[in-house]
Structure formats: C-alpha cells, structure tokens
Design a protein around this motif. Sequence first.
Motif, PDB file in Angstrom:
ATOM      1  N   PRO A 186      -3.167  -3.119  -4.257  1.00 10.33           N
ATOM      2  CA  PRO A 186      -3.791  -1.790  -4.224  1.00 10.33           C
ATOM      3  C   PRO A 186      -4.229  -1.282  -5.596  1.00 10.33           C
ATOM      4  N   TYR A 188      -2.493   7.337  -8.181  1.00  8.70           N
ATOM      5  CA  TYR A 188      -2.504   6.696  -6.857  1.00  8.70           C
ATOM      6  C   TYR A 188      -1.710   7.564  -5.901  1.00  8.70           C
ATOM      7  N   ILE A 220       0.846  -1.204   0.000  1.00  9.47           N
ATOM      8  CA  ILE A 220       0.000   0.000   0.000  1.00  9.47           C
ATOM      9  C   ILE A 220       0.879   1.251   0.000  1.00  9.47           C
TER      10      ILE A 220
END
Lengths: 139, 564
Positions: free
Chosen positions: B172, B208, B150
Amino acid sequence: MTPIFDDDARATIATAMDAQVPGAAALGSVEYVEQLLTALDHDPPHLWAAPGDWAGEGPAWLELGPWERQAWTQRLGDVRAVYQRVIEGEATPADERIVHAHACEATYGDPAYGGNRHGGGWQRIGFPEPLFPPTRAPQ
Amino acid sequence: MTDCDVVIVGSGPGGATTAEVLTRAGWSVVILEKGRNHLLDLTPPFASRRHFANDEVAATRRHLLGPDPLLEPRTYRRDETDGERILVGEVNNLPSTVGGGGVHADAKLPRFREEDFHLRSTRGPMPGAAVEDWPVQYDDLEAHYAAVEISFGVAGEAGTNPFAAPRRNDFPMPPGPDMPMAVVSAAAAQRAGFHPYRAPSGVNSVPYDGRRACMDCGFCGGYGCPIEAKGDPVAALRRALITGRCELRPEAFVTDVLRRADGRRATGVRYLDLTGYPTPPVREVHAREAVVLACGAFETPRLLLRTGLGGDLVGRFLTNHFQTFTVGIFPEPTGGERGRSVTHLHDDLMIDTPALRAAAQSAGLPWLRGGVVEHGSGPGPIDEASTYSAGADHLEAMTNSALRRRIWAFTMQGEDLPQAHNRLDLDPSVRDAWGFPAGRVTYAPHAHERAASAYAAPLHEAIMRDAGAQAAFSATSPPQGDLTLQATLGPLGIAPSSRHVMGTARMGTDPATSVVSPEQRLWEVDNVLVCDSSVFVTSAGYNPTLTLAALAHRAATLLSGGKS
Ligand SMILES: Cc1cc2nc3c(=O)[nH]c(=O)nc-3n(C[C@H](O)[C@H](O)[C@H](O)COP(=O)(O)OP(=O)(O)OC[C@H]3O[C@@H](n4cnc5c(N)ncnc54)[C@H](O)[C@@H]3O)c2cc1C
Ligand code: SF4
C-alpha cells in the motif's frame, strides 16, 4: 519538589549515586529519587509523563488504574527501604544494583522525572534531544 | 439475553483484525481487554489519546504498557531438572494494554513463504521435534495477507527480495527512508552473497488512512508512536469502532468461558472488572455466535488451561524465535539514534542451499533453517548506561558509547522447532494479583536452533567486519551453557527474550494431534475460535504478526459466512 530526606541523608545518597554514575548527583539524581518516592502523593501520580497539553505547559501525568497503584505502592515501599539502607550504610549488592539503575535513569532519562537537569546528561554524551519528549506539546 | 454476536478476548493485532472483519460484515462485537487504554478515545471520532512520548523511563522502566510483573508474574524453567522454576517476573512479556503488543512493536511485517506452511513435506521430519505441515497454505492466505497489509498500512517494495512468496498486489505504501547504517550493512551483506531488502513495515512512509507519516524519531521498537504512524492495530480497532457495532472494554480480565449445560457450545465469557478495587466485580458478556480468544500465545493457553478447555495438547509445542544477536562495534557513530530501529532484512538462511545442507550434516541433523535477519540500531541511553559497570569509568564508557552510538546489530529470528516438552502450563504455586496461577514457560532450544545459530554467527560477524566494524561478537537468547550470575543479571536475562510467541494451541486436521481445526475452532467446543499465534504449527523464521493477523482475517471471514 520538596526534599524528603534531610541534608545528611541527601548527601549520602548523592555520594552513592556518584559512585555508580559519576556526575549523577549534579544532574539531579537525588531529586529524581525524591520525585519517584513521592510520585503517589500527586493526583495524577508523577510516574508516567505524557506530552503536555496544546498550550505546551510541560508534561501532563497519566492516571494509574487501582491495581497499578497497588503495585506501585508496594514497589515504592521497597525502594524507600533500599534508600534507608543506603543512608544507614547497610546497602546490599541488590540495593546497589537498584541505585545503579536509578542513577542511570536520573542521568539519561527525560528531565520530566526530576533528573537530567536541563538535558545535561544527554548533552555530555552527545545524545540528540528527542523529537517527541514528554515535555513538548503534541504536534 | 445476549450482548453481542461475538465476544473477543484481547485487543492486540489478532483481536483487532477479527473485530474489523466481523463488524464490516454487520456483526456486533464486544472486545474485552485486561490492560488499560492508552491508545484511543472510546467515543467518536476515536482520536488518539496522546499518551505516548519518546520516553525511555516510562516505556522501558516503569511498565507503562504493562503487564506489571508485581501484578502478573510469569515463571520460567529450562526443563524439569530445574525444579518448579528458576525465574519469577517477566517472561516473553508483551504489553497488556489496548492494542496489545502491536502498540510498541516496531512492526516489521513480512509474509511467510510458501515452504513455511509445509516444512514436513519439503524438508522431512526432524528427530526430537514435531515438525508438521499446516492445514492452511500460503495460497489460502494470500488475499488475507493483502487485506491486512491495507488495514495496518504496510510500507514495502515488491520484487526486491528474491525469496519472497508471490504477491498479487503491490504494498500500500513505498518504503520509508533507509537508516544510513543499514545501507552500509546491507551492502556488506550483499558482498557476502546475501540478498538484503527493505523491510516491509507497518509504519507510514507517507500520510495514510488519516494518520501521519513517520518522523523517524528513533524511539520505535518498544515505544508507542506519538503520532500514530504505526497502524498495527490502532487502524483496525478504530475502523471496527467507527461502525458503531464494536464496544471495547479495557480493564476487563477474562477468567472463564461460559458454556451451555452440555458443554458443547460457548455462550460468552466471565470477567473481572479491574476498575473495581480491592474486590473487582465479576461480570459476564453473552454472545449469540462465538467466543474468540485472541489473548496472545502465552495468555490464550493460560486461559484455556484454567477453564479446562482444548484438551491435553493446550500449551505444548511452545515456540519462540531463537534469537542470535551479532553485534558490531564501529569506529564512528552509526546514526541509530534516529530511524525506525530496523529498515533492512535478509533471509538467505531460510533457503535450502548446499552450504546449509553441509552445515546440517556436520551437526548430525537432516536440515537447517536460520531465520530472518534484522539490520538494526542499538538501545537508548538508559539501557546502555545500565549495561556498563558502576564506577569511575562509567562516563567514559558512555562517551565512547560502544554499545549505543557506535553499535550496529544483526538479530536473527531463528526458526524454533516445536517440541512437546516446550510448553506453557500453570505454575503450581505462583499466582497473579487476583489469585489465578501464573503462566509458566518450560523451554529449551532444540539442537537444530543451536546449530543454525552457530552457523550464522560467524557469517554475520564477518559481514559486520566487512561493513567496517572494529569488533564483532554474537550472543543468543536464551543464553546457552551454565547459568551464571552474569547471565542472570545481563541485559537479555536467562529466559527467552523473544517477543514472538507461538504454537501453544496448534491447528491441524486431526483432533488427536491438534487443538483447533483449520478454521481455528476448538475441536471440542467449535464456537470458540483462537485468533492469535497460538495456532501456528511451526514458527518459521519470520516475525509472526502479519501471519497471525492474516489467519485471524481468514477465520473471521469464514465465521461471518464470507469466502476464505
Ligand atoms: C518491542 C517489540 C517489538 C516487536 N516487533 C515485532 C515486529 O517487528 N514484527 C512482528 O511481527 N512482531 C513484533 N513483535 C511481536 C508482536 O507484538 C506480537 O506478535 C503481536 O502483538 C501478537 O499479537 P496478538 O494479538 O496475538 O497478541 P497480543 O498483542 O499479545 O495481544 C493480546 C491482548 O490480549 C490481552 N489479554 C490477554 N489475556 C487476556 C484475558 N484473559 N482477558 C482480557 N484480555 C486479555 C492482552 O492484555 C493483550 O493486550 C514485537 C513485540 C515487541 C514487544
Ligand atoms: S520511528 Fe516513526 S513510527 Fe516509530 S515511533 Fe517514531 S515516528 Fe512513530
């Protein structure tokens, strides 16, 4: 870019470069060597190109730390001696390997470094223009 | 007077992960990094410095990310019969820069499998090698693997590798686009009975964590990412800095670990401030709780040996991955100029099968393990040009481009077994720019590695041909056989080209056979922790970074009083 070799010396280096990589001289390999050898005359040195600023004004140049500057001063002194031997017709096999390396870099490296004029080296081998060349502003 | 709770030496994936965990727990840290900072601003909001471009000259020719071998030479020999050394220059070099090797890795981030942590129990001993079980098992690490995935941002696809260890969470992010030729080579591998899958990668497939999605620019392995699509370790560093409890000092070369008078407790470190020239000022950082060494598995033992810490085993059991490259030359371009260098893997040769057992037997060995195999593209044009001989045919070779446009390669990261005589020590006479002995590698592969490579190479060559290659051949690094001028000048050189360095301060439960405890603390000074791949007991055949970061995550969690 001010030439640092006289015309005869430039012609000798151009011949040596072309013997390694045909066409290297026409693509700017002598200018590449001259830019390398005078890199430390600039502030910041013209050694590491970085993406240009947001206005897209060509490459910016990255600062060297003091120890990096020491290493490059030594390295460029050695390179200068290599080309002196090339000019004097006394190049060793090790010198020729350095000329070969520079001819490759000058022909196929980013134009920011003085060679690969107008991307001609990339074009002749069909290499696609990099997405993020140093000559383009960050996106 | 102390400066922080913990001083961390090294800002690569190990140090950055440690900093993220400790600062989240409310601890203050100072990170000292000997390299320069090209990664991120050191004031809020810690934005990208935008120093990276698709630039083969700066990245591969001019030591932009360091270390410059004129300042920090390393030396190599195969064994003592070579004399003091056969090479001075670059050996297993990883960048010396803020972010360490993470900055220019192309970030295949697989987890190890359960068996990798207890090879001695499952496969048994191997003559001539020190194969041991780890004191930490996969189950101990699973949650930490997930946390690091993560933090760095790993894109992948659960359930597609039948050999993968069980995982509680999905990745993720979904995997990014396939490289077209990887789809072809993966299909051929499948026809050969292998099980290729999309590589788990620390590269954003979608936006992200405030960073952009990868553009598949093609300058990935060996290059910093111009758009921060790679999160290892910039994401962890930035999160640590944002807490306000982390100070990062670049150009700070740690030379010593400070200890209390009785020697039993570390109080900080001494470093050279390399912004000073020609005499760098000597400075100290004092820490209340601990000193964390995360210098990488080459520099951590070098520092320990210099300071006399850690005992007689420091530097021993050095492992790389014994790399076998199988190269296919195709009639048409393979499209490797765009993409992330590697998008597919297979790891069938890590699995115990009757075929591998038979191969082991015929090599006179009890067992064999290969390594993860990366399906990948070729080099950039300068590297390719440097490979061809000078002269009239050079342009034709470049235009035909067998070794770039028409190449596809399998790289097997072969498991390298620990041997006591493979080691990192201090070179007796070569010194760095500041007068400290250079690190010297003494390394030769075990018969196991050579046999696994000999078994894998023809299989991979056949897969390449089935995928359409006109020709396929294999080579190893380090090269085997006599030292020739050709090997010395070749693109891979004579020293191991692997950038996976492990095992030089191995962990264990017995101070007589290990350097650090299962909590990664030095046995003799237990508030010095090692948070990099030095602690690996065996090398497994997988890229090491996710595992070293998961171990750092666990060690930092334990240090700060959290649950393991
Ligand atoms: C081209 C390339 C591709 C790679 N691809 C992958 C991949 O796909 N997957 C993978 O798992 N791994 C890959 N790797 C390997 C990966 O980069 C390393 O495993 C990882 O960086 C190791 O992390 P670390 O934190 O232990 O050490 P490092 O990343 O080496 O960081 C250590 C840091 O400590 C600093 N340091 C050392 N000594 C001192 C000192 N005395 N004082 C102050 N600072 C010091 C160093 O300068 C360095 O920045 C790749 C490496 C390269 C070069
Ligand atoms: S391929 Fe993607 S992750 Fe790699 S450097 Fe290019 S944009 Fe960044």
